[in-house]
Design a protein around this motif. Structure first.
Motif, PDB file in Angstrom:
ATOM      1  N   ASP A  70     110.152  30.274  18.904  1.00  0.00           N
ATOM      2  CA  ASP A  70     110.234  30.265  17.445  1.00  0.00           C
ATOM      3  C   ASP A  70     110.365  28.833  16.921  1.00  0.00           C
ATOM      4  O   ASP A  70     111.234  28.082  17.380  1.00  0.00           O
ATOM      5  CB  ASP A  70     111.457  31.106  17.031  1.00  0.00           C
ATOM      6  N   GLU A  71     109.519  28.465  15.990  1.00  0.00           N
ATOM      7  CA  GLU A  71     109.485  27.125  15.367  1.00  0.00           C
ATOM      8  C   GLU A  71     109.124  26.019  16.355  1.00  0.00           C
ATOM      9  O   GLU A  71     109.476  24.856  16.148  1.00  0.00           O
ATOM     10  CB  GLU A  71     110.826  26.776  14.655  1.00  0.00           C
ATOM     11  N   SER A  82     108.228  34.119  11.659  1.00  0.00           N
ATOM     12  CA  SER A  82     109.293  34.497  12.594  1.00  0.00           C
ATOM     13  C   SER A  82     109.565  35.997  12.527  1.00  0.00           C
ATOM     14  O   SER A  82     109.775  36.643  13.567  1.00  0.00           O
ATOM     15  CB  SER A  82     110.578  33.730  12.293  1.00  0.00           C
ATOM     16  N   THR A  92     105.701  30.370  16.876  1.00  0.00           N
ATOM     17  CA  THR A  92     105.670  30.335  15.410  1.00  0.00           C
ATOM     18  C   THR A  92     105.891  28.907  14.900  1.00  0.00           C
ATOM     19  O   THR A  92     106.394  28.051  15.627  1.00  0.00           O
ATOM     20  CB  THR A  92     106.763  31.229  14.762  1.00  0.00           C
TER      21      THR A  92
HETATM   22 MG    MG Z   1     110.164  30.880  11.006  1.00  0.00          MG
END
Ligand code: MG
Ligand code: ATP
Length: 202
Positions: free
Chosen positions: A133-134, A47, A165
């Protein structure tokens, strides 16, 4: 000729060869394209690398969208910084980690609502850079349909960059991405009993 002069000459020759090789490769790379960058692996730095690219992008005046699929208990510095920027729109899934909520239906509903924001960004040619993200966990847990995610990524505007990510990226995501980095977990302070540190971890 002294040893040092001989060594300097050899170095210069090697650098000349290297330069012509690198120059030729730079000349070959002529295409412009919105990239899909995937940052995966078990090590720290996924991240924070994505947000490093966000900083670069904002520095260049690019319009960016961030969608965070998991949010921990700490207020992230990157959100505090970029939320104030007119160039960045932020959407955060307002549940915590799956092991905190322990409620699959609630997580799925939140994932779907958050994904809708991602789809809006991925359909908007005014947005230059999108961070998901994620995102990988949403596929691992089956909260989002893999095909729909892949289709939205494939059909995005041609010049739009996307950064994804998360650990354990699906192989289809690896195949689709232009750039994939796997961060290795060589060592992490947490395993030595050190708690999360402001600025470094969040
Ligand atoms: Mg992360
Ligand atoms: P960062 O946001 O620091 O770049 P990351 O995105 O690579 O980390 P995540 O799996 O999203 O890693 O985890 C986020 C949080 O967990 C961060 O606080 C990070 O320092 C911590 N963390 C990341 N990797 C590890 C690890 N291998 N062991 C323990 N904690 C980790």
């Amino acid at each position: 000729m002294s040893n040092n002069e001989e060594r300097n000459k050899r170095h210069k020759r090697a650098m000349q060869r290297k330069k012509s090789h690198i120059d030729a490769r730079i000349a070959e790379a002529q295409r412009d394209k919105g990239l899909l960058v995937l940052l995966t692996g078990n090590g720290k730095g996924k991240s924070s690398s994505a947000f490093g690219m966000l900083a670069r992008s904002v520095g260049h005046g690019l319009k960016c969208g961030v969608v965070q699929f998991i949010k921990g208990q700490w207020e992230c510095g990157e959100q505090l910084l970029f939320e104030g920027s007119p160039l960045v729109e932020f959407h955060v899934m307002n549940t915590g980690f799956t092991w905190e909520t322990q409620d699959r239906d609630k997580d799925i509903a939140a994932a779907l609502a958050t994904w809708e924001k991602a789809v809006e960004l991925l359909s908007d040619s005014d947005i230059d850079v999108v961070i998901l993200d994620e995102l990988t966990y949403m596929l691992t847990y089956g909260y989002l349909d893999k095909e729909s995610v892949l289709t939205a990524l494939k059909n995005r505007p041609e010049s739009q960059h996307v950064i994804v990510t998360g650990r354990n990226a699906a192989k289809e995501l690896v195949e689709l991405a232009d750039t994939v980095s796997e961060v290795a977990d060589t060592k992490h302070a947490f395993n030595a009993g050190i708690k999360v540190q402001k600025g470094i971890d969040y």
